[in-house]
Design an enzyme around this catalytic site. Structure first.
Site, PDB file in Angstrom:
ATOM      1  N   ASP A 406       0.810  -1.223   0.000  1.00 22.07           N
ATOM      2  CA  ASP A 406       0.000   0.000   0.000  1.00 22.07           C
ATOM      3  C   ASP A 406       0.840   1.269   0.000  1.00 22.07           C
ATOM      4  OD1 ASP A 406      -2.227  -1.639   0.094  1.00 22.07           O
ATOM      5  OD2 ASP A 406      -2.304  -1.598   2.283  1.00 22.07           O
TER       6      ASP A 406
HETATM    7  N1  LIG Z   1      -4.920   1.382   7.758  1.00 23.96           N
HETATM    8  C1  LIG Z   1      -4.677   1.623   6.477  1.00 23.96           C
HETATM    9  O1  LIG Z   1      -5.527   2.101   5.693  1.00 23.96           O
HETATM   10  C2  LIG Z   1      -3.365   1.297   5.977  1.00 23.96           C
HETATM   11  C3  LIG Z   1      -3.117   1.416   4.633  1.00 23.96           C
HETATM   12  C4  LIG Z   1      -1.872   1.126   4.195  1.00 23.96           C
HETATM   13  C5  LIG Z   1      -0.905   0.778   5.085  1.00 23.96           C
HETATM   14  N2  LIG Z   1      -1.199   0.679   6.388  1.00 23.96           N
HETATM   15  C6  LIG Z   1      -0.202   0.342   7.297  1.00 23.96           C
HETATM   16  O2  LIG Z   1       0.949   0.263   6.585  1.00 23.96           O
HETATM   17  C7  LIG Z   1       1.606  -0.917   6.971  1.00 23.96           C
HETATM   18  C8  LIG Z   1       2.543  -1.350   5.972  1.00 23.96           C
HETATM   19  O3  LIG Z   1       2.245  -0.965   4.617  1.00 23.96           O
HETATM   20  P1  LIG Z   1       3.064  -1.810   3.653  1.00 23.96           P
HETATM   21  O4  LIG Z   1       2.976  -1.281   2.275  1.00 23.96           O
HETATM   22  O5  LIG Z   1       4.410  -1.927   4.261  1.00 23.96           O
HETATM   23  O6  LIG Z   1       2.346  -3.216   3.815  1.00 23.96           O
HETATM   24  P2  LIG Z   1       1.019  -3.789   3.104  1.00 23.96           P
HETATM   25  O7  LIG Z   1       0.423  -2.819   2.197  1.00 23.96           O
HETATM   26  O8  LIG Z   1       0.166  -4.364   4.197  1.00 23.96           O
HETATM   27  O9  LIG Z   1       1.620  -4.919   2.222  1.00 23.96           O
HETATM   28  C9  LIG Z   1       2.456  -5.897   2.784  1.00 23.96           C
HETATM   29  C10 LIG Z   1       2.826  -6.835   1.657  1.00 23.96           C
HETATM   30  O10 LIG Z   1       3.834  -7.690   2.147  1.00 23.96           O
HETATM   31  C11 LIG Z   1       3.720  -8.910   1.450  1.00 23.96           C
HETATM   32  N3  LIG Z   1       4.264  -9.979   2.271  1.00 23.96           N
HETATM   33  C12 LIG Z   1       3.737 -10.544   3.386  1.00 23.96           C
HETATM   34  N4  LIG Z   1       4.534 -11.490   3.853  1.00 23.96           N
HETATM   35  C13 LIG Z   1       5.598 -11.550   3.022  1.00 23.96           C
HETATM   36  C14 LIG Z   1       6.772 -12.373   2.981  1.00 23.96           C
HETATM   37  N5  LIG Z   1       7.011 -13.299   3.913  1.00 23.96           N
HETATM   38  N6  LIG Z   1       7.656 -12.146   1.992  1.00 23.96           N
HETATM   39  C15 LIG Z   1       7.428 -11.181   1.064  1.00 23.96           C
HETATM   40  N7  LIG Z   1       6.333 -10.423   1.047  1.00 23.96           N
HETATM   41  C16 LIG Z   1       5.428 -10.606   2.031  1.00 23.96           C
HETATM   42  C17 LIG Z   1       2.239  -9.092   1.179  1.00 23.96           C
HETATM   43  O11 LIG Z   1       2.034  -9.620  -0.142  1.00 23.96           O
HETATM   44  P3  LIG Z   1       1.991 -11.180  -0.407  1.00 23.96           P
HETATM   45  O12 LIG Z   1       0.953 -11.725   0.520  1.00 23.96           O
HETATM   46  O13 LIG Z   1       1.663 -11.271  -1.848  1.00 23.96           O
HETATM   47  O14 LIG Z   1       3.360 -11.680  -0.091  1.00 23.96           O
HETATM   48  C18 LIG Z   1       1.667  -7.684   1.210  1.00 23.96           C
HETATM   49  O15 LIG Z   1       1.234  -7.205  -0.046  1.00 23.96           O
HETATM   50  C19 LIG Z   1       0.541  -1.900   7.318  1.00 23.96           C
HETATM   51  O16 LIG Z   1       1.019  -2.813   8.231  1.00 23.96           O
HETATM   52  C20 LIG Z   1      -0.425  -0.946   7.939  1.00 23.96           C
HETATM   53  O17 LIG Z   1      -0.104  -0.765   9.265  1.00 23.96           O
HETATM   54  C21 LIG Z   1      -2.419   0.933   6.843  1.00 23.96           C
END
Ligand SMILES: NC(=O)c1ccc[n+]([C@@H]2O[C@H](COP(=O)([O-])OP(=O)(O)OC[C@H]3O[C@@H](n4cnc5c(N)ncnc54)[C@H](OP(=O)(O)O)[C@@H]3O)[C@@H](O)[C@H]2O)c1
Ligand SMILES: NC(=O)c1ccc[n+]([C@@H]2O[C@H](COP(=O)([O-])OP(=O)(O)OC[C@H]3O[C@@H](n4cnc5c(N)ncnc54)[C@H](OP(=O)(O)O)[C@@H]3O)[C@@H](O)[C@H]2O)c1
Lengths: 479, 97, 97, 479
Positions: A406
């Site tokens: 995201d």
């Molecule tokens: N509340 C909201 O509206 C909102 C919106 C955006 C972000 N956030 C916050 O932002 C944080 C982080 O955003 P982000 O962009 O870092 O995370 P994210 O948008 O939650 O995406 C995390 C990605 O990591 C991948 N993933 C999970 N396990 C993995 C693994 N072992 N190896 C490789 N890839 C893996 C997943 O894809 P696969 O499953 O395909 O691997 C997922 O698409 C979230 O935790 C949240 O707290 C909140």
């Protein structure tokens, strides 16, 4: 005033009023010095150079305050103090030494639970030792302390459970959730007010306690794992406020200051988190999980996804001068920080300029990514904040997105109809080539497809974050 | 309003503002240690638990509550500062080679 | 140490730190208005002079002292805020033409 | 306890204890709100956009606190309040409206005198109304308030006199100055301690008062006009501390907060001033005026001074793209701000990029130059701090130094043996051409020659700052 329903306790009424006696002057002076040391401790955390000195300063203030208190005349029996002190310190040492950096969010949530429980228990003891001669003001402070303490206790336990994945991380919802939760809170508050009016009513305090504990649970279970950064910061603030409330109850200004410092720190952090997700507090706490279907995934991705192998990535990296790595939640899940550190070393040794672009909400708690990467020996001057690096992506040859989704979704910037429209993102799509490491095309926390993956300059490497990184290093060594 | 409550409120308000001003300048890189450190600092509530657990008079139930509170607060006193330092130790500048 | 003195000292220490944190970020461009403004704010001591001048009992000498103190403090209350605003009004951005 | 030597006062002992009664709760709440409004008032001074809102906020808090106090039950007679209020407000309005911007330093010094006198008089009244039942703590607070109040009162009057040039601006010195001054202070402190021990001794307080007044005079007269920026900032701090001390005496936390805010603000400003002159507090306060001869003036200047006319300056400016004007103490003396504003308009209208480089200690009080230039309608985004512009002088075609000297002396940077070595300066000598406007080759405050004037790229225009500027504008209009 003393009702017959508290037979066992009537004997101790009016015996335990430790704070009614004024403190010896030197204790007051030590408490003041401790308050000043806490302020410096936080001030010095401003910069890497002075940060560890700040910790020392805080430790000295804390030790002085504890010693001064232990030798107060009203502290007369040391058995319990020694036993509880040893047990507590022991657990503290174990937690501090054994917690892996990936588990710091859980550990932090647990600490909030411990701190809040301490405040709540002292509130309970104060209530039962003095209920027959409490002023409304004093009862009010005790009620506030207990409410905050108990709700933060259970709330933090739930948060820790979700972070540890002992509990389901997805939001748990049921019909009329918000009305039910707010009714529980309203009941607890009503109990509190009743207590202020007639403090000696036998059943009120236990009921109040149960309602507070329950509200803590209900408050956190509807919140999804992705919102944990905000929630932890909020619980940080609550834990501080409950300590401050204890200060009001026992009339100790040092507690009020220590608690207020944590209270506002947690408040600022949750503001920062909310801003970085472009959401409001109320939306995080009471927003129902959206059930919108991410129906358009096929439209977005259909036929446009290009995958690469580790060898191909190594070839691309071979020609790069400037590489930016974007760590995300998935990097923490995959425990890929050490592998990433190795990738950093390998690339740096080849003369590539490697930096890390860190989104404020990446990971599972504020600042989590920085700690993980620091653990992997990556120098902190290579860790860049979003605002520092966002203008520079034009100038970057390769971006490696590892487990983030995201926070690199260009829709947040470009598509006003996106559910995450307005959330500040890292502009990785402006780089020459973007390599995305994740296990599948499944969405991130927001549950929406990411048009970045379909861009011409984007290559997908479907693999676990750690394994993928190690594979790339292997391949690099062969080129 | 009792004088005690009034002066406690003054102290609370000032400390909250001061915390705000001091903390808002902490770099996002150090937000995790910041949380651990503030958590350790607010464990100064150990002082309240101490007088309770050490009073030695009164009902055993109250002393037990005090002792549990003391143990809980000590976890944060010791654990909080230690883990903060452990994290800060990891942040290093590029070593000159 | 009396409880009153202790809580006043706590308030003083916190306010002094808070002042430090807030003021150090004021741009050098505004240092002159800053002095005028803090001067107006510390003229809150008018409150002490008021209770003295308005007590109405006691010796005429004391009331006179109170009245002079009140007049002095009022000079700063009124003059301080006004001149601060007068100076701030003069700071303008480049007008677009 | 009540001695016969205070016959006229014995009647009122124990009648005037306004602060012994607790305040009504709503007054306490209003005082808290006022304290918060003061904090916001200062916070909002951070940026031009919010600064005037900050003044409003402070006014509201002040008005609320005054009203709440006026309607306190113990305030019963309004005649004196109304009379004193009208007189004080009248003087305040006159001072605020009539003070020319060049005289703001004097006006500020006068305000410090007023504020300190108010605190001192309240301290005196408190002492005489309660001397028979003062606790040592209370006497101590009164002594502190009176000492600070009276010494700041006379000190500020002397400073105002020097700034207004009613008194000689050069340091006034006499043999054994520092030992004598410190003895006076020591005597005053001894009196204060004696008062704490036996508060009712008839002659002690008057003696104490006279010594404090005297020390204020002695403290400031040895300080030269050039050190006034630091001294004003220090008196600012003292005035705040005396108000805070009054808060301790009458036990009012709002006074303590208001005073502490001014106390630390003045402290920061004097630190900044000292740093910008590369001197220590102690050196400013107790450093004897140096009697070193600036003997080498002829060596430095001999045969190397090139003068120019207004017409030649106009020609040089005609070809310039980027001009930086450096205002100094002399610009304020010459009241040249409006002429400078006109020069700014004229050059800007001709397409020249004009900025102002402002040294932190230029002028007669912190920030004075900025206020003067703002008064002349120069937009504040063209006023640059030393650190902002110092790297850019290479890129500047013409620097016009108007009435500044020491702050552009390259010896401070290049010559480790210079008396001002280490003082941060504006690097105007790096510009293509430097034009210096001053009336003669006489030195600035530091009393040393300035090798800048002998540089190849430096041209001298010997004239009064205002007349010179108007002449240049005239000449420009003819080209
Ligand atoms: N509340 C909201 O509206 C909102 C919106 C955006 C972000 N956030 C916050 O932002 C944080 C982080 O955003 P982000 O962009 O870092 O995370 P994210 O948008 O939650 O995406 C995390 C990605 O990591 C991948 N993933 C999970 N396990 C993995 C693994 N072992 N190896 C490789 N890839 C893996 C997943 O894809 P696969 O499953 O395909 O691997 C997922 O698409 C979230 O935790 C949240 O707290 C909140
Ligand atoms: N304490 C220290 O060690 C120290 C050192 C340096 C600066 N300072 C501080 O810095 C402040 C300002 O430094 P600065 O460089 O701006 O001033 P400065 O070094 O004191 O020089 C001021 C210059 O202005 C000129 N001047 C006076 N009246 C004038 C008029 N009517 N028209 C044109 N020029 C006139 C004087 O030269 P002519 O007489 O030839 O006209 C003098 O050389 C001083 O007020 C002082 O507070 C302190």
């Amino acid at each position: 005033m003393v009702p017959a329903s508290f037979p066992a306790l009537t004997g101790l009424v009016a015996t335990l009023v430790p704070h009614a006696a004024p403190l010896p002057w030197y204790v007051t002076v030590i408490y003041m010095a401790a308050a000043v040391s806490f302020v410096f401790s936080l001030k010095w955390l401003n910069s890497h150079k002075t940060a560890r000195r700040g910790v020392k300063m805080g430790e000295i203030g804390m030790a002085a305050a504890i010693l001064a208190t232990v030798f107060l005349p009203e502290v007369r029996h040391y058995n319990w103090i020694i036993i509880a002190g040893i047990i507590g310190s022991g657990i503290g040492i174990l937690l501090a030494v054994l917690t892996p950096m990936t588990a710091v969010p859980q550990q932090t949530a647990l600490s909030h639970a411990f701190g809040a429980l301490a405040a709540a228990l002292v509130g309970t003891a104060e209530y039962y030792s003095q209920y027959s001669h409490l002023t409304p003001m004093h009862t009010g402070a005790i009620a506030f302390e207990s409410l905050l303490g108990y709700l933060t206790f259970t709330g933090s336990l739930i948060a820790a459970g979700k972070l540890q994945e002992v509990l389901p991380t997805r939001p748990i919802s049921y019909p009329f959730q918000n009305p039910i939760n707010l009714s529980v809170l309203a009941l607890a508050v009503a109990c509190g007010i009743w207590m202020i009016v007639s403090p000696a009513h036998a059943l009120l305090y236990p009921l109040f306690m149960v309602l507070s504990l329950l509200f803590g649970v209900l408050l956190i279970i509807p919140i999804g794992g992705g919102d944990m950064p905000t929630v932890i910061a909020l619980l940080n603030s609550y834990a501080g406020l409950s300590a401050a409330a204890m200060g009001f109850v026992v009339n100790n200004k040092l507690l009020i200051i220590g608690g207020a410092l944590e209270g506002s720190s947690g408040f600022i952090l949750s503001m920062i988190m909310c801003k970085a997700m472009n959401r409001s507090f109320l939306n995080v706490l009471f927003g129902q999980a959206k059930i919108e279907k991410a129906a358009k995934a096929d439209d977005v991705y259909g036929g446009k996804i290009k995958t690469v192998t580790a060898e191909e990535i190594a070839d691309i990296l071979d020609g790069a001068r400037r590489v930016v790595i974007v760590p995300g939640y998935g990097l923490a899940v995959a425990q890929a920080q050490h592998a990433t550190g190795e990738l950093f070393e390998t690339l740096t040794a080849r003369g590539v300029d490697v930096e890390f672009a860190i989104h404020p909400v990446a990971g599972r708690m504020p600042g989590h990514m920085n700690v993980l990467l620091a653990e992997a020996d990556i120098p902190y001057d290579h860790l860049k904040e979003m605002d520092q690096i966002n203008e520079q992506f034009d100038d970057v040859d390769v971006v490696i997105v590892n487990g983030a989704n995201d926070v690199v979704n260009p829709d947040a910037r470009d598509n006003a109809n996106s559910p995450i429209a307005g959330m500040p993102i890292l502009n990785v799509d402006k780089a020459r080539t973007v390599v995305v490491i994740k296990r599948s095309l499944s969405p991130g926390f927001a549950g929406i497809p990411n048009p970045l993956f379909a861009r011409d300059n984007c290559l997908m490497f479907f693999s676990d974050g750690k394994k993928a990184t190690l594979d790339i290093i292997q391949a690099l060594k062969k080129t | 309003m009792s004088t005690t409550l009034a002066s406690n409120l003054f102290v609370f308000i000032l400390a909250a503002f001061l915390g705000y001003e001091v903390v808002r300048r902490v770099s996002p890189q150090l937000h995790t240690p910041l949380m651990a450190l503030t958590n350790a600092i607010s464990a100064i509530s150990v002082v309240g638990a101490l007088t309770l657990a050490g009073a030695g008079y009164g009902h055993i139930l109250l002393i037990t509550l005090g002792a549990i509170a003391l143990a809980c607060a000590m976890v944060n006193v010791v654990g909080g500062f230690m883990i903060t330092d452990r994290m800060l130790k990891m942040f290093k500048k590029r070593k000159e080679k």
